[in-house]
Design an enzyme around this catalytic site. Structure first.
Site, PDB file in Angstrom:
ATOM      1  N   SER A 257      25.268  38.856  -5.370  1.00 20.33           N
ATOM      2  CA  SER A 257      24.789  37.480  -5.462  1.00 20.33           C
ATOM      3  C   SER A 257      23.300  37.365  -5.716  1.00 20.33           C
ATOM      4  O   SER A 257      22.835  36.333  -6.205  1.00 20.33           O
ATOM      5  CB  SER A 257      25.140  36.722  -4.177  1.00 20.33           C
ATOM      6  OG  SER A 257      24.636  37.410  -3.047  1.00 20.33           O
TER       7      SER A 257
ATOM      8  N   GLY B 210      29.302  38.696  -3.588  1.00 23.05           N
ATOM      9  CA  GLY B 210      30.213  39.376  -2.678  1.00 23.05           C
ATOM     10  C   GLY B 210      30.494  40.815  -3.026  1.00 23.05           C
ATOM     11  O   GLY B 210      31.123  41.536  -2.248  1.00 23.05           O
TER      12      GLY B 210
ATOM     13  N   ASN C 249      25.763  43.979   0.614  1.00 19.85           N
ATOM     14  CA  ASN C 249      27.005  43.580   1.270  1.00 19.85           C
ATOM     15  C   ASN C 249      27.615  44.720   2.076  1.00 19.85           C
ATOM     16  O   ASN C 249      28.202  44.499   3.137  1.00 19.85           O
ATOM     17  CB  ASN C 249      28.003  43.057   0.232  1.00 19.85           C
ATOM     18  CG  ASN C 249      27.563  41.722  -0.332  1.00 19.85           C
ATOM     19  OD1 ASN C 249      27.183  40.826   0.417  1.00 19.85           O
ATOM     20  ND2 ASN C 249      27.573  41.594  -1.637  1.00 19.85           N
TER      21      ASN C 249
ATOM     22  N   ASP D  17      20.005  30.019   4.095  1.00 18.82           N
ATOM     23  CA  ASP D  17      20.657  31.189   4.707  1.00 18.82           C
ATOM     24  C   ASP D  17      19.671  32.307   4.982  1.00 18.82           C
ATOM     25  O   ASP D  17      20.018  33.323   5.603  1.00 18.82           O
ATOM     26  CB  ASP D  17      21.820  31.695   3.847  1.00 18.82           C
ATOM     27  CG  ASP D  17      21.397  32.181   2.457  1.00 18.82           C
ATOM     28  OD1 ASP D  17      20.189  32.374   2.213  1.00 18.82           O
ATOM     29  OD2 ASP D  17      22.286  32.381   1.613  1.00 18.82           O
TER      30      ASP D  17
ATOM     31  N   HIS E 136      19.225  34.468   0.262  1.00 20.17           N
ATOM     32  CA  HIS E 136      19.182  34.307  -1.190  1.00 20.17           C
ATOM     33  C   HIS E 136      17.935  33.560  -1.641  1.00 20.17           C
ATOM     34  O   HIS E 136      17.449  32.679  -0.947  1.00 20.17           O
ATOM     35  CB  HIS E 136      20.436  33.567  -1.665  1.00 20.17           C
ATOM     36  CG  HIS E 136      21.692  34.295  -1.353  1.00 20.17           C
ATOM     37  ND1 HIS E 136      22.418  34.086  -0.202  1.00 20.17           N
ATOM     38  CD2 HIS E 136      22.338  35.277  -2.038  1.00 20.17           C
ATOM     39  CE1 HIS E 136      23.468  34.882  -0.194  1.00 20.17           C
ATOM     40  NE2 HIS E 136      23.441  35.622  -1.293  1.00 20.17           N
TER      41      HIS E 136
END
Length: 234
Positions: free
Chosen positions: A60, A97, A126, A207, A210
């Site tokens: 991402s 993801g 991830n 978050d 990002h």
């Protein structure tokens, strides 16, 4: 994940795994897992304009989670290179993801039989945030780099480091992956891809993982020199 240990600032303690599953660690809403059905992981098209072709393979952080495609790192890198007189085409092969295993599974399909001038790799965040095996992450990245070595495609490895909440033992196994593999495969290395945005106001989405559009610009500014140096001469 800044200043060599402030990796992927998790905000207020609760961010760690939940933020991951909302972004880096989970496919975007409506995104398909199958490489064949995913636009961003389709075979890299041969650029029409003369100039270097770069493929950005990752998760991402490259896909542009939470922002629009023209604001994502690959698009902004392409614009920055062109502003400096390098008529590059940057293909966004980021899938939100994706783990290192996902990247290894789709590298051949993503290249589509083509030989780009450079591949950027941003994978492993991830794996780390899900607590997956650092040894397996290393093996997967090694497999991707080996495939690119065989095709004589240069690489920029966009590095990652373990978040503090993963613990010292995990960090000891995870953090050396990127410098070790960059040395082994003679790849260019950005030690910490998100170093320029972590903990900085306005640079990250809520978050705390990002980048915002402004954060993307900071990341491009911090990495464009490495990308330019890695491009084949002439």
């Amino acid at each position: 994940m800044q200043v060599l240990r402030q990796v992927q600032v998790m905000g207020a303690a609760a961010l760690a795994m939940t933020a991951l599953l909302g972004g880096c660690g989970q496919k975007d809403a409506g995104a398909t897992v199958s490489a064949q059905d995913s636009a961003v992981s389709a075979p890299a098209a041969v650029p029409q304009a003369k100039g270097p072709h770069i493929v950005a393979l990752g998760d991402s952080l490259l896909a542009g989670y939470g922002i629009t495609p023209p604001e994502a790192y690959p698009a902004r890198l392409e614009a920055a290179l062109r502003a400096q007189g390098i008529n590059a085409t940057v293909t966004n092969a980021g899938v939100s993801g994706d783990t290192t295993a996902d990247g290894l599974a789709r590298i051949d399909f993503t290249l589509g039989g083509q030989k780009p001038d450079l591949v950027l790799i941003s994978l492993g965040g991830n794996d780390m945030l899900r607590g997956l095996s650092p040894q397996q992450a290393r093996a997967n990245l090694d497999g991707i780099l080996t495939k690119l070595d065989e095709k004589k495609i240069p690489v920029v490895l966009l590095g990652m480091m373990a978040a503090p909440n993963m613990g010292a033992a995990y960090a000891k196994a995870f953090d050396p992956i990127y410098p070790d593999l960059a040395k082994k495969h003679h790849a260019a290395l950005v030690p910490l891809f998100v170093a320029s945005i972590n903990g900085k106001e306005g640079m990250q989405l809520p978050d705390h993982i990002h980048p915002t559009p402004a954060g993307v610009e900071a990341m491009v500014k911090a990495t464009i020199g490495t990308v330019k140096d890695a491009l084949p001469k002439g």
